[in-house]
Motif scaffolding. Structure first.
Motif, short mmCIF file in Angstrom:
data_model
loop_
_atom_site.label_atom_id
_atom_site.label_comp_id
_atom_site.label_asym_id
_atom_site.label_seq_id
_atom_site.Cartn_x
_atom_site.Cartn_y
_atom_site.Cartn_z
N ASP A 1 4.74 12.22 -4.29
CA ASP A 1 3.92 13.02 -3.38
C ASP A 1 4.49 14.43 -3.24
O ASP A 1 3.75 15.42 -3.24
N GLY B 1 -0.67 11.69 -2.72
CA GLY B 1 -1.70 12.69 -2.95
C GLY B 1 -2.93 12.51 -2.09
O GLY B 1 -4.04 12.82 -2.51
N GLY B 2 -2.73 11.98 -0.90
CA GLY B 2 -3.86 11.77 0.00
C GLY B 2 -4.67 10.53 -0.30
O GLY B 2 -5.64 10.24 0.40
N GLN B 3 -4.30 9.78 -1.30
CA GLN B 3 -5.00 8.55 -1.67
C GLN B 3 -4.11 7.34 -1.38
O GLN B 3 -2.89 7.43 -1.49
N THR B 4 -4.73 6.25 -1.04
CA THR B 4 -3.99 5.01 -0.82
C THR B 4 -4.17 4.11 -2.04
O THR B 4 -5.28 3.93 -2.54
N TYR B 5 -3.05 3.60 -2.53
CA TYR B 5 -3.05 2.73 -3.71
C TYR B 5 -2.43 1.40 -3.32
O TYR B 5 -1.44 1.35 -2.60
N ARG B 6 -3.02 0.34 -3.83
CA ARG B 6 -2.46 -1.00 -3.64
C ARG B 6 -1.72 -1.37 -4.91
O ARG B 6 -2.27 -1.31 -6.00
N ARG C 1 0.77 5.59 -0.23
CA ARG C 1 -0.08 6.77 -0.07
C ARG C 1 0.54 7.91 -0.86
O ARG C 1 1.67 8.34 -0.60
N GLN D 1 0.85 -1.19 0.00
CA GLN D 1 0.00 0.00 0.00
C GLN D 1 0.88 1.24 0.00
O GLN D 1 1.80 1.36 0.81
N ALA E 1 -8.01 18.94 -3.60
CA ALA E 1 -8.02 17.52 -3.94
C ALA E 1 -7.05 17.25 -5.09
O ALA E 1 -6.87 18.10 -5.97
N THR F 1 -6.42 15.67 -8.38
CA THR F 1 -7.20 15.17 -9.51
C THR F 1 -6.31 14.34 -10.42
O THR F 1 -5.08 14.41 -10.33
N MET G 1 -2.19 14.57 -11.15
CA MET G 1 -1.26 13.42 -11.19
C MET G 1 -0.50 13.44 -12.51
O MET G 1 0.72 13.22 -12.54
#
Length: 109
Positions: free
Chosen positions: A34, A11-16, A9, A7, A46, A48, A52
């Motif tokens: 990041d 940009g505030g998002q969690t990616y697997r 993190r 996992q 946010a 977007t 990215m």
């Protein structure tokens, strides 16, 4: 190395991510992304897909600049080493100034 899920993190998002790379390497690279995102997205906004993409393009630009610099430095180093080798060869008598390499004949001196 076995593939596993990690996992990340960004940009505030969690990616697997399924990977065989080390956790440390992925976390380090995710931190670079990041940080670049933080330069293109105002604080509190946010992240977007366009942000990215912009961060990815900025990182690609940075990479191209570094590759160009590395290429220039490598070329300068090759030239410098070539000059050094020519001087060493000249001092040792094997260089262009050497009579045997210039085609000069000892009997004509």
């Amino acid at each position: 190395m076995a593939r596993r899920t990690v996992q990340l993190r960004v940009g505030g998002q969690t990616y697997r991510v399924v990977t065989s790379a080390s956790d440390e390497e992925l976390q380090r690279l995710a931190a670079v992304v990041d940080q670049k995102l933080a330069t293109v997205v105002p604080a509190g906004r946010a992240v977007t897909p366009q942000a990215m993409l912009l961060a990815a393009i900025a990182l690609a630009h940075d990479l191209e600049q570094e590759r160009t610099r590395a290429s220039v430095i490598a070329g300068r180093a090759r030239d410098a080493f070539g000059r050094i080798l020519q001087r060493v060869d000249a001092v040792l008598g094997a260089g262009p100034e050497s009579p045997s390499s210039s085609g000069a004949n000892d009997s004509t001196r």
